[in-house]
Design an enzyme around this catalytic site. Structure first.
Site: not given
Ligand SMILES: *Cc1c(COP(=O)(O)O)cnc(C)c1O
Length: 495
Positions: A112
């Site tokens: 993120k």
């Molecule tokens: C948010 C997240 C995901 C999923 O990503 P999306 O864009 O919501 O599909 C996968 N792994 C981690 C560690 C995340 O924080």
């Protein structure tokens, strides 16, 4: 050529990129989509000589066409700096013939950060461009990870404040410690008596409160959201797919134009949608491999053409993928419907009314680039264990879901193309699950003891993000009832 943004749910007037970033969601409830996917205008060879920041500029300038070169370069420079623990920003590690694209070298050691480190700057620049003089107030409800990444991104960014609500007894100890130790004069963190849904509902009510909005405007504030449907989060995620490809090219691991596969551990469908956009821009990608955990709504969707959220919600060791409604999928649905906002609106209404919808065969035929599969809890743990045993490389639970699904894909298709696996979190973020997968003797240890043990096993230094919170003082101790969230907000803003 200018790119404008349409809503997926109506044919209203399209808006400029900066307006779409400011609004987040369209008023009709739809998501903003670019009216065309721009093609890369530099060759792969040219891009292969560039730094991460330079590639980011070459990709993002094609989408954020109302930003000046100076504005965009400044946003990029402020985002991808020493907050990341490596100059490469998104390094790659080869293990057992696959390339793990490590997207966890930012402030909160999860992917993120890739978007949330730049979103605050895109947002404040957008405000300036649209003559918004109000201070921007970001409101977020979090089940753990997004809240911390948003706090870290917005901390001390001029012209913004950030307020995060989390379920007091619904996040892990490390996650809570990460949030309540957050520095920054403009950051506010509140634990609520309630669960994540209560927090989410409370935030939505505050967002929808027109009277409050008018009063805030009078006092010089306006709300905005940092959630993953903002195109200001989607566009920065396209960058690392382009970057990883041209890096493989530069290191002569692939030939120019050679197609690669991309594997993405998926929840809200934002990360894999960015890879899809990269492919549409001309990046030579063969298959987009969508990996789910036991909440396998997307696997079932790719199999059957029916999206059905009516099922049991499973808590897994990859909590950031425990999602039954993948919001960003709407952008793909809109596209495969031939950009038909009416058709898309019908399907989304069916989802919100009955929890399910089915796409037409014609739409399904356009999904050939995607491959979906899933890994259960046991397979996920085994993947971490076996990869560590064979190579010494330690991956987190989310990445392990992707790695396991890639194994299934290879076995099923015999496809041997070069493959990049999006590695979305540091194993230190999910230490207990990771270390228990490697060896089950650690149940009695404290979280921070486990951190040291993992460092010993993996030979990877404990990340700064974890080291810092060990001793950091608690700076936020607000707790409130779920009915008091609005009062809390007004108190923080002094209005
Ligand atoms: C948010 C997240 C995901 C999923 O990503 P999306 O864009 O919501 O599909 C996968 N792994 C981690 C560690 C995340 O924080």
């Amino acid at each position: 050529m200018e790119v404008l943004y349409n809503s997926t749910r109506s044919k209203k007037n399209p808006v400029k990129a900066s307006e779409a970033i400011l609004k987040g969601l369209s008023e009709d409830g739809g998501l903003f989509v670019p009216d065309r996917i721009p093609a890369l205008d530099k060759t792969l060879e040219e891009l292969s000589e560039m730094t991460y920041g330079q590639v980011a500029y070459e990709v993002m300038k094609l989408y954020l066409t109302d930003f000046t070169e100076e504005e965009l370069k400044e946003c990029i420079a402020k985002a991808y700096d020493e907050k990341f623990d490596t100059e490469e920003i998104a390094p790659m590690v080869e293990a057992e013939g696959a390339y793990y694209l490590e997207l966890f070298h930012g402030a909160t050691i999860a992917f993120k950060d890739m978007a949330l480190s730049i979103l605050p700057h895109l947002l404040t620049t957008s405000a300036k461009k649209n003559h918004v003089s109000n201070e921007i107030v970001i409101l977020t409800a979090t089940s753990g990870d997004t809240g911390k990444a948003a706090l870290a991104g917005f901390a001390d960014v001029k012209g913004t404040r950030i307020i995060v609500f989390y379920p007091k007894n619904g996040v892990s100890k490390i996650q809570e410690k990460q949030m309540v130790t957050q520095k920054g004069k403009n950051t506010y963190v509140v634990g609520i008596h309630g669960n994540f849904d209560d927090a989410q509902t409370g935030v939505k009510q505050i967002f929808g409160d027109k009277e409050l909005a008018a009063y805030m405007d009078e006092k010089g504030f306006q709300f905005s959201s940092a959630n993953s449907i903002n195109i200001g989060r989607l566009v920065p995620q396209i960058v690392y797919y382009v970057y990883s490809y041209v890096k493989l090219l530069k290191e002569e691991r692939i030939l120019s134009g050679e197609k690669i596969n991309v594997v993405v551990p998926t929840g809200n469908f934002g990360n894999i949608l960015a890879a899809f956009y990269a492919k549409q821009m001309g990046l030579p990608i063969h298959r987009l491999i969508c990996a789910s955990n036991e909440n396998k709504v997307l696997f079932d969707f790719f199999q059957s053409g029916t999206y059905n959220r009516n099922r049991e919600f499973v808590l897994t060791s990859s909590p950031s993928m425990d999602i039954l409604i993948s919001s960003n999928l709407e952008r793909l649905i809109y596209r495969i419907s031939g950009n038909d906002s009416e058709k898309n609106g019908e399907l989304m209404a069916a989802l919100s009314n009955g929890g399910a919808y089915t796409i037409t065969d014609e739409m399904k035929n356009q999904l050939v680039d995607f491959y979906g599969n899933y890994a259960d809890e046991q397979e996920t743990a085994k993947t971490i264990h076996d990869l560590y045993e064979r190579t010494g490389y330690v991956i987190d639970t989310h990445t392990a879901v992707a790695s396991c699904v890639y194994g299934k894909y290879k076995e099923e298709t015999k496809d041997t193309k070069t493959t990049v696996i999006a590695s979305t979190a540091s194993p230190y973020k999910f230490t207990r699950s990771v270390i228990n997968a490697i060896n089950c003797q650690y149940d009695a240890m404290e979280d921070f003891e486990l951190v040291d043990e993992l460092s010993r096993l993996s030979g990877v230094e404990v990340p700064k993000a974890i080291e810092e919170i060990r001793k950091a003082p608690v700076l936020h101790d607000h707790i409130c009832d779920k009915t008091q969230m609005k009062q809390m907000v007004m108190e923080f803003l002094g209005i």
